[in-house]
Scaffold this active site. Structure first.
Site, PDB file in Angstrom:
ATOM      1  N   GLU A 101       1.163  -1.315  -0.018  1.00 48.57           N
ATOM      2  CA  GLU A 101      -0.078  -0.012   0.063  1.00 48.57           C
ATOM      3  C   GLU A 101       1.027   1.216  -0.046  1.00 48.57           C
ATOM      4  O   GLU A 101       1.835   1.410   0.563  1.00 48.57           O
ATOM      5  CB  GLU A 101      -1.058  -0.006   1.043  1.00 48.57           C
ATOM      6  CG  GLU A 101      -1.903   1.287   1.429  1.00 48.57           C
ATOM      7  CD  GLU A 101      -2.947   0.985   2.468  1.00 48.57           C
ATOM      8  OE1 GLU A 101      -3.282  -0.418   2.631  1.00 48.57           O
ATOM      9  OE2 GLU A 101      -3.329   1.926   3.095  1.00 48.57           O
ATOM     10  N   ASP A 103       0.225   5.355   0.638  1.00 48.44           N
ATOM     11  CA  ASP A 103      -0.750   6.173   1.072  1.00 48.44           C
ATOM     12  C   ASP A 103      -0.514   7.517   1.169  1.00 48.44           C
ATOM     13  O   ASP A 103       0.622   8.263   1.644  1.00 48.44           O
ATOM     14  CB  ASP A 103      -1.129   5.744   2.908  1.00 48.44           C
ATOM     15  CG  ASP A 103      -1.737   4.514   3.054  1.00 48.44           C
ATOM     16  OD1 ASP A 103      -2.351   3.870   2.015  1.00 48.44           O
ATOM     17  OD2 ASP A 103      -1.778   4.167   4.012  1.00 48.44           O
ATOM     18  N   GLU A 105      -3.197  10.495   3.116  1.00 48.64           N
ATOM     19  CA  GLU A 105      -4.325  10.784   3.812  1.00 48.64           C
ATOM     20  C   GLU A 105      -4.324  12.014   4.325  1.00 48.64           C
ATOM     21  O   GLU A 105      -3.184  12.716   4.959  1.00 48.64           O
ATOM     22  CB  GLU A 105      -4.519   9.683   5.128  1.00 48.64           C
ATOM     23  CG  GLU A 105      -4.627   8.170   4.597  1.00 48.64           C
ATOM     24  CD  GLU A 105      -5.117   7.447   5.749  1.00 48.64           C
ATOM     25  OE1 GLU A 105      -5.889   6.523   5.934  1.00 48.64           O
ATOM     26  OE2 GLU A 105      -4.155   7.330   6.739  1.00 48.64           O
ATOM     27  N   THR A 119       1.517  10.341   5.085  1.00 50.78           N
ATOM     28  CA  THR A 119       1.877   9.415   4.450  1.00 50.78           C
ATOM     29  C   THR A 119       2.436   8.156   5.050  1.00 50.78           C
ATOM     30  O   THR A 119       3.004   8.306   5.999  1.00 50.78           O
ATOM     31  CB  THR A 119       2.867  10.153   3.360  1.00 50.78           C
ATOM     32  OG1 THR A 119       4.232  10.055   4.274  1.00 50.78           O
ATOM     33  CG2 THR A 119       2.498  11.162   2.744  1.00 50.78           C
ATOM     34  N   ASN A 120       2.224   6.888   4.354  1.00 50.46           N
ATOM     35  CA  ASN A 120       2.959   5.628   4.580  1.00 50.46           C
ATOM     36  C   ASN A 120       3.139   4.677   3.385  1.00 50.46           C
ATOM     37  O   ASN A 120       2.540   5.101   2.387  1.00 50.46           O
ATOM     38  CB  ASN A 120       1.751   5.245   5.617  1.00 50.46           C
ATOM     39  CG  ASN A 120       2.257   4.072   6.725  1.00 50.46           C
ATOM     40  OD1 ASN A 120       3.539   3.697   6.509  1.00 50.46           O
ATOM     41  ND2 ASN A 120       1.582   3.867   7.547  1.00 50.46           N
ATOM     42  N   TRP A 195      -9.300   9.476  16.170  1.00 51.62           N
ATOM     43  CA  TRP A 195      -7.729   9.561  16.238  1.00 51.62           C
ATOM     44  C   TRP A 195      -7.337  10.768  15.237  1.00 51.62           C
ATOM     45  O   TRP A 195      -6.345  11.325  15.424  1.00 51.62           O
ATOM     46  CB  TRP A 195      -6.988   8.358  15.651  1.00 51.62           C
ATOM     47  CG  TRP A 195      -7.568   7.810  14.052  1.00 51.62           C
ATOM     48  CD1 TRP A 195      -8.622   7.223  14.097  1.00 51.62           C
ATOM     49  CD2 TRP A 195      -6.732   8.154  13.117  1.00 51.62           C
ATOM     50  NE1 TRP A 195      -8.794   6.774  12.669  1.00 51.62           N
ATOM     51  CE2 TRP A 195      -7.680   7.680  12.299  1.00 51.62           C
ATOM     52  CE3 TRP A 195      -5.781   8.888  12.713  1.00 51.62           C
ATOM     53  CZ2 TRP A 195      -7.329   7.718  10.897  1.00 51.62           C
ATOM     54  CZ3 TRP A 195      -5.507   9.227  11.411  1.00 51.62           C
ATOM     55  CH2 TRP A 195      -6.375   8.501  10.467  1.00 51.62           C
TER      56      TRP A 195
END
Length: 285
Positions: A101, A103, A105, A119-120, A195
């Protein structure tokens, strides 16, 4: 020598067949709305897509194609005003328990406070590679371009053409790298006020609903993709300069500026989180 080996490994990847992507623009042609019970819609003859969120549900869509490497652009305008507790996710992901994945977000905030760009990168179902940024503009005032450039050498995250982060292929040092699992593009607008904003301290104000995010100018011309598991063809990497792109010295300078001025979290400097030692890639430069 290393670049040659990397090219060879790509061309021998399983026996997967890839189709060079040529699509731009129309959301009707490129995406399916997958959830939200009418809260996501396509307008302007396929040139504008909107996702909305209310107290009952968010909404989302996914690409018709799966991608294995590519340079993929999307223009987005985020939820305006008090967006606390909302998340606009835009990412690529494969399926299964050992998924890969990539990311973007966007974590909403109260009026007047900046969005957080989260980001990831996941490989084999493992993430924990978060980097977070403020943006140097108001992402709710106009459309801005968010790009993933993913090739066998690195994954580059760009905002309006400016690199903010790079995740390098360090397989030679035992670091997993996404290179064999095709991924679809997904995007959604949803509520995560446990969160998303200031660690969950600020909740969603539903009197501001419905919340809306907007999408334009999707571009996947530079990519390798498939529309079905039955129609893979070889991707001629040597004819696509993006396939072997890394950051130029000028781009490295741009990324340093972003990270010096706007980065607010970097897993590679979080010694408290990793008391047994930082992840391997953090020590490789």
């Amino acid at each position: 020598m290393a670049a040659f080996a990397t090219k060879q490994s790509l061309l021998l990847l399983s026996s997967l067949v890839l189709l060079i992507g040529v699509s731009t623009g129309s959301f009707y042609d490129n995406f399916d709305i997958t959830w939200g019970d009418g809260r996501a819609n396509i307008f302007e003859s396929g040139q504008l897509l909107t996702c909305t969120l209310d107290k009952i549900s968010g909404s989302g869509f996914q690409s018709k194609k799966e991608y294995l490497f590519g340079k993929i652009d999307m223009k987005m305008k985020l939820v305006a005003g008090n967006s606390a507790g909302t998340v606009t996710a835009y990412y690529l992901s494969s399926k299964g328990e050992t998924w890969d994945e990539i990311d973007f977000e966007f974590l909403g905030n109260v009026t007047g406070q900046p969005y957080v760009l989260h980001t990831n990168v996941f490989t084999g179902g493992k993430g924990n590679r978060e980097m977070q940024f403020y943006l140097w503009f108001d992402p709710t005032a106009d459309f801005h371009t968010y790009t993933v450039l993913w090739n066998p050498l690195n994954i580059i995250f760009l905002v309006d053409g400016i690199p903010i982060r790079v995740f390098k292929n360090n397989e030679a040092h035992g670091v997993a790298y996404p290179k064999s699992q095709p991924m679809k593009i997904y995007s959604s607008l949803w509520e995560a006020d446990d969160w998303a904003t200031q660690g969950g301290r600020v909740k969603t104000d539903w009197t501001n609903a419905p919340f809306s995010a907007y999408y334009r100018s999707f571009n996947d011309v530079d990519c390798c993709s498939r529309t079905s598991i039955w129609n893979w063809v070889t991707c001629n990497a040597n004819s696509n300069s993006w396939m072997w792109t890394t950051l130029s010295s000028n781009q490295l300078g741009q990324m340093k500026w972003v990270q010096d001025e706007f980065m607010i979290y970097n897993y590679c400097t979080d010694y408290e989180r990793f008391p047994q030692g930082l992840p391997t890639e953090c020590n490789l430069g």
